[in-house]
Scaffold this motif. Structure first.
Motif, PDB file in Angstrom:
ATOM      1  N   ALA A 161       2.073  13.050   2.997  1.00  0.00           N
ATOM      2  CA  ALA A 161       2.705  13.587   4.212  1.00  0.00           C
ATOM      3  C   ALA A 161       3.934  14.418   3.855  1.00  0.00           C
ATOM      4  N   SER A 162       4.692  13.986   2.862  1.00  0.00           N
ATOM      5  CA  SER A 162       5.868  14.752   2.425  1.00  0.00           C
ATOM      6  C   SER A 162       5.449  16.083   1.804  1.00  0.00           C
ATOM      7  N   GLU A 163       4.371  16.059   1.018  1.00  0.00           N
ATOM      8  CA  GLU A 163       3.857  17.312   0.447  1.00  0.00           C
ATOM      9  C   GLU A 163       3.412  18.262   1.555  1.00  0.00           C
ATOM     10  N   TRP A 164       2.719  17.721   2.566  1.00  0.00           N
ATOM     11  CA  TRP A 164       2.267  18.535   3.701  1.00  0.00           C
ATOM     12  C   TRP A 164       3.471  19.150   4.414  1.00  0.00           C
ATOM     13  N   ALA A 165       4.510  18.350   4.653  1.00  0.00           N
ATOM     14  CA  ALA A 165       5.708  18.841   5.345  1.00  0.00           C
ATOM     15  C   ALA A 165       6.365  19.968   4.554  1.00  0.00           C
ATOM     16  N   MET A 166       6.442  19.821   3.247  1.00  0.00           N
ATOM     17  CA  MET A 166       7.031  20.883   2.425  1.00  0.00           C
ATOM     18  C   MET A 166       6.214  22.168   2.528  1.00  0.00           C
ATOM     19  N   THR A 167       4.890  22.035   2.529  1.00  0.00           N
ATOM     20  CA  THR A 167       4.013  23.200   2.661  1.00  0.00           C
ATOM     21  C   THR A 167       4.222  23.878   4.009  1.00  0.00           C
ATOM     22  N   LYS A 205       0.066   7.565   1.067  1.00  0.00           N
ATOM     23  CA  LYS A 205      -0.054   8.299   2.335  1.00  0.00           C
ATOM     24  C   LYS A 205       1.225   9.070   2.652  1.00  0.00           C
ATOM     25  N   GLU A 206       2.382   8.435   2.511  1.00  0.00           N
ATOM     26  CA  GLU A 206       3.649   9.081   2.842  1.00  0.00           C
ATOM     27  C   GLU A 206       4.009  10.165   1.828  1.00  0.00           C
ATOM     28  N   SER A 227       2.608   0.085  -8.420  1.00  0.00           N
ATOM     29  CA  SER A 227       1.273   0.330  -7.884  1.00  0.00           C
ATOM     30  C   SER A 227       0.390  -0.898  -8.078  1.00  0.00           C
ATOM     31  N   GLY A 228      -0.203  -1.348  -6.997  1.00  0.00           N
ATOM     32  CA  GLY A 228      -1.086  -2.505  -7.055  1.00  0.00           C
ATOM     33  C   GLY A 228      -0.397  -3.830  -6.820  1.00  0.00           C
ATOM     34  N   ASP A 229       0.942  -3.869  -6.885  1.00  0.00           N
ATOM     35  CA  ASP A 229       1.651  -5.135  -6.638  1.00  0.00           C
ATOM     36  C   ASP A 229       1.447  -5.596  -5.201  1.00  0.00           C
ATOM     37  N   ASP A 230       1.514  -4.657  -4.291  1.00  0.00           N
ATOM     38  CA  ASP A 230       1.322  -4.940  -2.870  1.00  0.00           C
ATOM     39  C   ASP A 230       0.404  -3.840  -2.332  1.00  0.00           C
ATOM     40  N   GLU A 231      -0.804  -4.216  -1.987  1.00  0.00           N
ATOM     41  CA  GLU A 231      -1.819  -3.242  -1.587  1.00  0.00           C
ATOM     42  C   GLU A 231      -1.361  -2.377  -0.413  1.00  0.00           C
ATOM     43  N   TYR A 232      -0.711  -2.999   0.569  1.00  0.00           N
ATOM     44  CA  TYR A 232      -0.261  -2.261   1.748  1.00  0.00           C
ATOM     45  C   TYR A 232       0.742  -1.173   1.360  1.00  0.00           C
ATOM     46  N   PHE A 233       1.762  -1.536   0.584  1.00  0.00           N
ATOM     47  CA  PHE A 233       2.799  -0.563   0.227  1.00  0.00           C
ATOM     48  C   PHE A 233       2.296   0.481  -0.771  1.00  0.00           C
ATOM     49  N   THR A 234       1.340   0.120  -1.606  1.00  0.00           N
ATOM     50  CA  THR A 234       0.736   1.112  -2.503  1.00  0.00           C
ATOM     51  C   THR A 234       0.012   2.170  -1.675  1.00  0.00           C
ATOM     52  N   MET A 235      -0.789   1.709  -0.712  1.00  0.00           N
ATOM     53  CA  MET A 235      -1.521   2.631   0.157  1.00  0.00           C
ATOM     54  C   MET A 235      -0.549   3.478   0.989  1.00  0.00           C
ATOM     55  N   TYR A 261       8.603   8.168  -4.178  1.00  0.00           N
ATOM     56  CA  TYR A 261       7.273   7.570  -3.996  1.00  0.00           C
ATOM     57  C   TYR A 261       6.550   7.499  -5.343  1.00  0.00           C
ATOM     58  N   ASP A 262       6.655   8.573  -6.139  1.00  0.00           N
ATOM     59  CA  ASP A 262       6.041   8.572  -7.472  1.00  0.00           C
ATOM     60  C   ASP A 262       6.626   7.453  -8.332  1.00  0.00           C
ATOM     61  N   LEU A 263       7.931   7.292  -8.275  1.00  0.00           N
ATOM     62  CA  LEU A 263       8.589   6.233  -9.049  1.00  0.00           C
ATOM     63  C   LEU A 263       8.104   4.864  -8.582  1.00  0.00           C
ATOM     64  N   TYR A 264       8.052   4.662  -7.269  1.00  0.00           N
ATOM     65  CA  TYR A 264       7.572   3.386  -6.738  1.00  0.00           C
ATOM     66  C   TYR A 264       6.149   3.112  -7.218  1.00  0.00           C
ATOM     67  N   LEU A 265       5.284   4.124  -7.116  1.00  0.00           N
ATOM     68  CA  LEU A 265       3.891   3.947  -7.514  1.00  0.00           C
ATOM     69  C   LEU A 265       3.753   3.694  -9.012  1.00  0.00           C
ATOM     70  N   SER A 266       4.574   4.357  -9.821  1.00  0.00           N
ATOM     71  CA  SER A 266       4.487   4.152 -11.269  1.00  0.00           C
ATOM     72  C   SER A 266       4.964   2.761 -11.670  1.00  0.00           C
ATOM     73  N   GLU A 267       5.914   2.218 -10.932  1.00  0.00           N
ATOM     74  CA  GLU A 267       6.465   0.905 -11.290  1.00  0.00           C
ATOM     75  C   GLU A 267       5.781  -0.252 -10.577  1.00  0.00           C
TER      76      GLU A 267
END
Length: 192
Positions: free
Chosen positions: A140-146, A136-137, A124-132, A116-122
């Protein structure tokens, strides 16, 4: 000797034509299955088409998409990974997003966060829906790990009893005035 050489060339050209026609037939069948939302068949046909040409990024992406929609997450992950690693022209920017999603769905939360970090770094902003959605996901992954590392001991999950937890499909529970209501696929008549 010249005649044998001509025959060999003719056979090679014929086999290449047959090879191409067979692969095209699998691709067409895969596309038709995908359009009709028969994702299992689409996966099978794309796998056959990919067997002819394993380095074809377009086919691998289509196989990944069909696999994702069929919920075959490990197969989708494998093919999105191939696309991500071999798509030098960035023709499929969503491959990284979907790769992260497939990892997340398999409980590979740290790997999903990294993707997700890689996607956002490359992207981010190209597609508002997928950036958001990636933001969010990722959260959610950080929450699941916690939750895995530090589970909430105050939550007790238990069986609600034989009238609720049956061998049938018991779904959509709700409580109204201290009564539990839910839907179930049960047979009233024991002969059914």
């Amino acid at each position: 000797m010249k005649k044998q050489f001509t025959i060999i060339i003719a056979l090679l050209l014929f086999s290449l034509g047959a090879f191409s026609q067979t692969q095209k037939a699998f691709i067409e069948a895969a596309k038709e299955a995908y359009i009709s939302k028969n994702y299992y068949s689409s996966v099978v046909y794309y796998q056959e088409a990919v067997a002819f040409e394993e380095s074809n990024i377009d086919l691998r992406y289509n196989l990944a998409e069909s696999s994702r929609k069929f919920m075959s997450y490990s197969l989708a992950e494998q093919n999105y990974q191939f696309v991500k690693e071999n798509d030098s022209e960035n023709s499929y920017p969503l491959a990284t997003y979907y790769l992260a999603e497939m990892m997340q769905r398999q409980g590979k939360y740290q790997e999903a966060i990294d993707m997700y970090d890689l996607y956002l770094s490359e992207n981010s902003g190209d597609d508002e829906y997928f950036t958001m959605k990636a933001d969010k996901e990722r959260a959610a992954s950080e929450w699941a790990m916690t939750e895995i590392e530090e589970p909430d001991e105050s939550i007790n999950v238990g069986n609600a009893g034989e009238k609720v937890n049956t061998v049938y499909s018991d779904v959509a529970p709700s409580i109204n005035e201290d009564e539990l209501y839910f839907s179930s696929m049960r047979f009233e008549d024991k002969n059914d």
